[in-house]
Design a protein around this motif. Structure first.
Motif, PDB file in Angstrom:
ATOM      1  N   LEU A   1       0.820  -1.176   0.015  1.00  0.00           N
ATOM      2  CA  LEU A   1      -0.007  -0.004  -0.069  1.00  0.00           C
ATOM      3  C   LEU A   1       0.857   1.391  -0.007  1.00  0.00           C
ATOM      4  N   ASP A   2       2.106   1.308   0.604  1.00  0.00           N
ATOM      5  CA  ASP A   2       2.836   2.302   0.532  1.00  0.00           C
ATOM      6  C   ASP A   2       3.453   2.571  -1.067  1.00  0.00           C
ATOM      7  N   TYR A   3       3.611   1.624  -1.652  1.00  0.00           N
ATOM      8  CA  TYR A   3       4.024   1.716  -2.967  1.00  0.00           C
ATOM      9  C   TYR A   3       2.827   2.494  -3.762  1.00  0.00           C
ATOM     10  N   VAL A   4       1.631   1.767  -3.452  1.00  0.00           N
ATOM     11  CA  VAL A   4       0.495   2.281  -4.226  1.00  0.00           C
ATOM     12  C   VAL A   4       0.347   3.488  -3.992  1.00  0.00           C
ATOM     13  N   ASP A   5       0.412   4.071  -2.851  1.00  0.00           N
ATOM     14  CA  ASP A   5       0.269   5.472  -2.220  1.00  0.00           C
ATOM     15  C   ASP A   5       1.194   6.429  -2.909  1.00  0.00           C
ATOM     16  N   HIS A   6       2.206   5.967  -3.267  1.00  0.00           N
ATOM     17  CA  HIS A   6       3.422   6.691  -3.781  1.00  0.00           C
ATOM     18  C   HIS A   6       3.524   6.809  -5.285  1.00  0.00           C
ATOM     19  N   ASN A   7       2.371   6.355  -6.167  1.00  0.00           N
ATOM     20  CA  ASN A   7       2.211   5.957  -7.470  1.00  0.00           C
ATOM     21  C   ASN A   7       3.388   5.041  -7.954  1.00  0.00           C
ATOM     22  N   GLU A   8       3.475   4.014  -7.218  1.00  0.00           N
ATOM     23  CA  GLU A   8       4.541   3.026  -7.648  1.00  0.00           C
ATOM     24  C   GLU A   8       3.595   1.779  -7.911  1.00  0.00           C
ATOM     25  N   ALA A   9       2.568   1.689  -8.358  1.00  0.00           N
ATOM     26  CA  ALA A   9       1.846   0.627  -8.590  1.00  0.00           C
ATOM     27  C   ALA A   9       2.494  -0.573  -9.205  1.00  0.00           C
ATOM     28  N   GLY A  10       3.465  -0.535 -10.100  1.00  0.00           N
ATOM     29  CA  GLY A  10       4.219  -1.683 -10.862  1.00  0.00           C
ATOM     30  C   GLY A  10       4.761  -2.466  -9.632  1.00  0.00           C
ATOM     31  N   VAL A  11       5.645  -1.446  -9.002  1.00  0.00           N
ATOM     32  CA  VAL A  11       6.484  -2.237  -7.959  1.00  0.00           C
ATOM     33  C   VAL A  11       5.538  -2.681  -6.768  1.00  0.00           C
ATOM     34  N   ALA A  12       4.509  -2.201  -6.420  1.00  0.00           N
ATOM     35  CA  ALA A  12       3.584  -2.880  -5.506  1.00  0.00           C
ATOM     36  C   ALA A  12       2.872  -4.149  -5.974  1.00  0.00           C
ATOM     37  N   PHE A  13       2.496  -4.130  -7.295  1.00  0.00           N
ATOM     38  CA  PHE A  13       2.235  -5.500  -7.884  1.00  0.00           C
ATOM     39  C   PHE A  13       3.240  -6.539  -7.833  1.00  0.00           C
ATOM     40  N   GLU A  14       4.522  -6.151  -8.063  1.00  0.00           N
ATOM     41  CA  GLU A  14       5.767  -7.091  -8.111  1.00  0.00           C
ATOM     42  C   GLU A  14       5.779  -7.472  -6.583  1.00  0.00           C
ATOM     43  N   HIS A  15       5.544  -6.631  -5.530  1.00  0.00           N
ATOM     44  CA  HIS A  15       5.634  -7.028  -4.262  1.00  0.00           C
ATOM     45  C   HIS A  15       4.550  -7.920  -3.811  1.00  0.00           C
ATOM     46  N   LEU A  16       3.336  -7.636  -4.430  1.00  0.00           N
ATOM     47  CA  LEU A  16       2.138  -8.545  -3.860  1.00  0.00           C
ATOM     48  C   LEU A  16       2.432 -10.033  -4.534  1.00  0.00           C
ATOM     49  N   LEU A  17       2.946 -10.106  -5.686  1.00  0.00           N
ATOM     50  CA  LEU A  17       3.156 -11.592  -6.353  1.00  0.00           C
ATOM     51  C   LEU A  17       4.259 -12.066  -5.491  1.00  0.00           C
ATOM     52  N   TYR A  18       5.261 -11.472  -5.179  1.00  0.00           N
ATOM     53  CA  TYR A  18       6.463 -12.011  -4.318  1.00  0.00           C
ATOM     54  C   TYR A  18       5.763 -12.582  -2.950  1.00  0.00           C
ATOM     55  N   MET A  19       4.770 -12.011  -2.362  1.00  0.00           N
ATOM     56  CA  MET A  19       4.172 -12.371  -1.134  1.00  0.00           C
ATOM     57  C   MET A  19       3.331 -13.632  -1.557  1.00  0.00           C
ATOM     58  N   VAL A  20       2.858 -13.867  -2.849  1.00  0.00           N
ATOM     59  CA  VAL A  20       2.133 -14.765  -3.004  1.00  0.00           C
ATOM     60  C   VAL A  20       3.232 -15.957  -3.262  1.00  0.00           C
ATOM     61  N   ASP A  21       3.994 -15.972  -4.057  1.00  0.00           N
ATOM     62  CA  ASP A  21       5.040 -16.869  -4.809  1.00  0.00           C
ATOM     63  C   ASP A  21       6.017 -17.315  -3.759  1.00  0.00           C
ATOM     64  N   GLU A  22       6.637 -16.588  -2.860  1.00  0.00           N
ATOM     65  CA  GLU A  22       7.555 -16.951  -2.045  1.00  0.00           C
ATOM     66  C   GLU A  22       7.256 -18.119  -0.898  1.00  0.00           C
ATOM     67  N   PRO A  23       6.145 -17.904  -0.311  1.00  0.00           N
ATOM     68  CA  PRO A  23       5.839 -19.015   0.702  1.00  0.00           C
ATOM     69  C   PRO A  23       5.642 -20.456   0.235  1.00  0.00           C
ATOM     70  N   PRO A  24       5.040 -20.667  -0.765  1.00  0.00           N
ATOM     71  CA  PRO A  24       3.903 -20.236  -1.694  1.00  0.00           C
ATOM     72  C   PRO A  24       2.691 -20.120  -1.108  1.00  0.00           C
ATOM     73  N   LEU A  25       1.767 -19.481  -1.271  1.00  0.00           N
ATOM     74  CA  LEU A  25       0.326 -19.138  -0.822  1.00  0.00           C
ATOM     75  C   LEU A  25      -0.536 -19.800  -1.890  1.00  0.00           C
ATOM     76  N   VAL A  26      -1.631 -20.490  -1.422  1.00  0.00           N
ATOM     77  CA  VAL A  26      -2.689 -20.820  -2.607  1.00  0.00           C
ATOM     78  C   VAL A  26      -3.815 -19.949  -2.195  1.00  0.00           C
ATOM     79  N   VAL A  27      -3.987 -18.969  -3.456  1.00  0.00           N
ATOM     80  CA  VAL A  27      -5.003 -18.176  -3.032  1.00  0.00           C
ATOM     81  C   VAL A  27      -6.079 -18.514  -4.008  1.00  0.00           C
ATOM     82  N   SER A  28      -7.338 -18.082  -3.477  1.00  0.00           N
ATOM     83  CA  SER A  28      -8.595 -18.360  -4.197  1.00  0.00           C
ATOM     84  C   SER A  28      -8.757 -17.975  -5.804  1.00  0.00           C
ATOM     85  N   GLU A  29      -9.562 -18.510  -6.514  1.00  0.00           N
ATOM     86  CA  GLU A  29      -9.983 -18.026  -7.791  1.00  0.00           C
ATOM     87  C   GLU A  29     -10.203 -16.418  -7.873  1.00  0.00           C
TER      88      GLU A  29
END
Length: 99
Positions: free
Chosen positions: A52-80
Protein backbone atom coordinates in the motif's frame (compact mmCIF):
# COMPACT_ATOMS: atom_id res chain seq x y z
CA UNK A 1 -6.44 10.49 -6.90
CA UNK A 2 -8.20 9.70 -10.16
CA UNK A 3 -11.07 7.22 -10.43
CA UNK A 4 -8.69 4.75 -12.07
CA UNK A 5 -6.27 5.24 -9.17
CA UNK A 6 -9.07 4.72 -6.65
CA UNK A 7 -10.23 1.55 -8.42
CA UNK A 8 -6.67 0.25 -8.63
CA UNK A 9 -6.05 0.91 -4.94
CA UNK A 10 -9.35 -0.84 -4.12
CA UNK A 11 -8.18 -3.88 -6.11
CA UNK A 12 -4.90 -3.94 -4.19
CA UNK A 13 -6.78 -3.71 -0.89
CA UNK A 14 -9.12 -6.51 -1.96
CA UNK A 15 -6.24 -8.81 -2.91
CA UNK A 16 -4.35 -7.95 0.26
CA UNK A 17 -7.31 -8.92 2.46
CA UNK A 18 -6.92 -12.53 1.39
CA UNK A 19 -3.15 -12.58 0.96
CA UNK A 20 -2.35 -11.02 4.34
CA UNK A 21 -4.81 -13.37 6.05
CA UNK A 22 -3.12 -16.37 4.41
CA UNK A 23 0.28 -14.97 5.35
CA UNK A 24 -0.74 -14.47 8.99
CA UNK A 25 -2.09 -18.02 9.13
CA UNK A 26 1.17 -19.37 7.70
CA UNK A 27 3.18 -17.53 10.37
CA UNK A 28 0.85 -18.73 13.13
CA UNK A 29 1.06 -22.35 11.99
CA UNK A 30 4.84 -22.24 11.70
CA UNK A 31 5.59 -20.68 15.07
CA UNK A 32 9.18 -19.48 15.37
CA UNK A 33 10.48 -18.97 11.83
CA UNK A 34 13.76 -20.75 11.06
CA UNK A 35 16.26 -18.53 9.22
CA UNK A 36 16.29 -20.78 6.16
CA UNK A 37 12.48 -20.88 5.81
CA UNK A 38 10.69 -19.08 2.96
CA UNK A 39 8.73 -17.02 5.51
CA UNK A 40 11.99 -15.63 6.93
CA UNK A 41 12.43 -13.43 3.86
CA UNK A 42 12.23 -9.70 4.18
CA UNK A 43 8.98 -7.98 3.25
CA UNK A 44 6.57 -10.84 3.81
CA UNK A 45 5.32 -10.31 7.35
CA UNK A 46 4.72 -6.59 6.74
CA UNK A 47 4.07 -6.99 3.02
CA UNK A 48 0.60 -5.46 3.07
CA UNK A 49 1.96 -2.20 4.43
CA UNK A 50 4.76 -2.22 1.87
CA UNK A 51 2.35 -2.81 -1.03
CA UNK A 52 0.00 0.00 0.00
CA UNK A 53 2.92 2.36 0.58
CA UNK A 54 4.06 1.75 -2.99
CA UNK A 55 0.51 2.23 -4.30
CA UNK A 56 0.11 5.47 -2.34
CA UNK A 57 3.37 6.76 -3.80
CA UNK A 58 2.28 6.08 -7.40
CA UNK A 59 4.47 2.99 -7.72
CA UNK A 60 1.71 0.52 -8.57
CA UNK A 61 4.01 -1.59 -10.74
CA UNK A 62 6.43 -2.12 -7.88
CA UNK A 63 3.48 -2.73 -5.55
CA UNK A 64 2.20 -5.45 -7.88
CA UNK A 65 5.63 -7.09 -8.04
CA UNK A 66 5.77 -7.13 -4.25
CA UNK A 67 2.24 -8.53 -4.04
CA UNK A 68 3.21 -11.38 -6.36
CA UNK A 69 6.37 -11.95 -4.30
CA UNK A 70 4.15 -12.33 -1.22
CA UNK A 71 2.13 -15.01 -3.00
CA UNK A 72 4.98 -16.83 -4.72
CA UNK A 73 7.66 -17.05 -2.04
CA UNK A 74 5.94 -18.98 0.77
CA UNK A 75 4.07 -20.10 -1.59
CA UNK A 76 0.45 -19.21 -0.83
CA UNK A 77 -2.56 -20.80 -2.49
CA UNK A 78 -5.02 -18.03 -3.27
CA UNK A 79 -8.63 -18.35 -4.33
CA UNK A 80 -9.93 -17.97 -7.88
CA UNK A 81 -11.51 -14.69 -6.79
CA UNK A 82 -8.13 -13.38 -5.66
CA UNK A 83 -6.54 -14.53 -8.92
CA UNK A 84 -9.21 -12.57 -10.78
CA UNK A 85 -8.34 -9.45 -8.80
CA UNK A 86 -4.64 -9.98 -9.50
CA UNK A 87 -5.43 -10.37 -13.21
CA UNK A 88 -7.48 -7.16 -13.11
CA UNK A 89 -4.56 -5.29 -11.51
CA UNK A 90 -2.19 -6.66 -14.15
CA UNK A 91 -4.55 -5.60 -16.95
CA UNK A 92 -4.86 -2.09 -15.49
CA UNK A 93 -1.08 -1.85 -15.28
CA UNK A 94 -0.61 -3.36 -18.75
CA UNK A 95 1.63 -6.16 -17.50
CA UNK A 96 1.40 -9.88 -18.25
CA UNK A 97 -0.11 -12.16 -15.64
CA UNK A 98 -0.47 -15.92 -15.88
CA UNK A 99 -1.24 -18.43 -13.16
Amino acid sequence: MSQLGNDLRADFVEALEEITTLMSTAYEQLGPVPQDHALAQTGLRDGGEIVLDYVDHNEAGVAFEHLLYMVDEPPLVVSEECLEVLARIAKTLGVPFTR
